[in-house]
Design a protein around this motif. Structure first.
Motif, PDB file in Angstrom:
ATOM      1  N   VAL A   1       7.856  -7.990   6.528  1.00  0.00           N
ATOM      2  CA  VAL A   1       7.084  -6.646   6.422  1.00  0.00           C
ATOM      3  C   VAL A   1       8.176  -5.741   6.082  1.00  0.00           C
ATOM      4  N   ALA A   2       7.933  -5.003   5.093  1.00  0.00           N
ATOM      5  CA  ALA A   2       8.777  -4.118   4.502  1.00  0.00           C
ATOM      6  C   ALA A   2       8.344  -2.847   4.239  1.00  0.00           C
ATOM      7  N   THR A   3       9.150  -1.780   4.371  1.00  0.00           N
ATOM      8  CA  THR A   3       8.727  -0.418   3.903  1.00  0.00           C
ATOM      9  C   THR A   3      10.050   0.200   2.876  1.00  0.00           C
ATOM     10  N   GLY A   4       9.610   1.019   2.091  1.00  0.00           N
ATOM     11  CA  GLY A   4      10.829   1.575   1.189  1.00  0.00           C
ATOM     12  C   GLY A   4      10.063   2.599   0.455  1.00  0.00           C
TER      13      GLY A   4
ATOM     14  N   THR B   1       0.867  -1.152  -0.097  1.00  0.00           N
ATOM     15  CA  THR B   1      -0.049   0.049   0.158  1.00  0.00           C
ATOM     16  C   THR B   1       1.036   1.435  -0.059  1.00  0.00           C
ATOM     17  N   PRO B   2       0.494   2.153  -0.626  1.00  0.00           N
ATOM     18  CA  PRO B   2       1.315   3.549  -0.849  1.00  0.00           C
ATOM     19  C   PRO B   2       1.137   4.264   0.325  1.00  0.00           C
TER      20      PRO B   2
ATOM     21  N   ASP C   1       5.789   6.457  -0.406  1.00  0.00           N
ATOM     22  CA  ASP C   1       6.612   5.407  -0.163  1.00  0.00           C
ATOM     23  C   ASP C   1       5.668   4.315  -0.113  1.00  0.00           C
ATOM     24  N   HIS C   2       6.151   3.242   0.432  1.00  0.00           N
ATOM     25  CA  HIS C   2       5.303   2.038   0.496  1.00  0.00           C
ATOM     26  C   HIS C   2       5.436   1.116   1.682  1.00  0.00           C
ATOM     27  N   VAL C   3       4.545   0.583   2.105  1.00  0.00           N
ATOM     28  CA  VAL C   3       4.640  -0.596   3.279  1.00  0.00           C
ATOM     29  C   VAL C   3       4.031  -1.952   2.573  1.00  0.00           C
ATOM     30  N   GLY C   4       4.707  -3.029   2.721  1.00  0.00           N
ATOM     31  CA  GLY C   4       4.389  -4.192   2.172  1.00  0.00           C
ATOM     32  C   GLY C   4       4.377  -5.144   3.008  1.00  0.00           C
TER      33      GLY C   4
END
Length: 170
Positions: free
Chosen positions: A164-167, A96-97, A107-110
């Motif tokens: 769980v990642a952000t970037g 999700t953005p 950015d995103h969280v996945g």
């Protein structure tokens, strides 16, 4: 050999090769991918939408172990054997953005949790009759005893994994 016969033979060989080549991956796949199409919503609302996808497992049943005969018992040890089932836990892939508060961009969280294997045994039943084996000391007649009943508990075995990642970017 005539050219028509040779062409027919080549077409049959090609069809068999395509069938065998396509049947392998379809039979070996343990999950069915499912994606949620949100591209139209993204264009209609002119904003970034989340990406959602999942993998649904295909359960497969196995052959149960047969009953085991034990000396001194009239009925087998596993009257109702446990049925093994293999499948998997469903997987999920979601991104999700996250809009920047100060400037433009996202950015995103996945979350990525792949489908994982699951091995299970269904519950079983083990019972014994209220009679013993024939007793030679009692002219071949069985003696009485207390009946026995037991439930074989179900078992589950799996290893689950998730990231769980952000970037930057979507």
């Amino acid at each position: 050999m005539k050219s028509t016969t040779l062409g027919t033979l080549a077409a049959v060989a090609t069809g068999i090769a395509a069938t065998v080549g396509a049947a392998g991956p379809a039979a070996a796949a343990g999950t069915v991918p499912v994606s949620v199409p949100l591209g139209g919503v993204s264009q209609a609302l002119d904003m970034e939408m989340p990406h959602l996808g999942a993998q649904l497992p295909l359960p497969k049943s196995g052959a149960p172990e047969g009953p085991r005969y034990v000396s001194g018992r009239l009925l087998p040890e596993r009257t109702l054997p446990q049925l093994p089932v293999t499948g998997g836990l469903p997987g999920v892939d979601a991104r999700t953005p996250l809009p920047h508060v100060v400037d433009e961009g996202f950015d995103h969280v996945g979350v990525d949790a792949p489908a994982s294997d699951l091995r299970a045994l269904a519950p079983g039943l083990s019972v014994d009759a209220p009679l013993t084996a024939p007793n030679p000391g009692a002219f071949g007649l069985p003696s009485t005893k207390l009946p026995q009943a037991g439930v074989l508990a179900p078992t589950f075995q799996t290893v689950a994994d998730a990231n769980v990642a952000t970037g930057p970017g979507l």
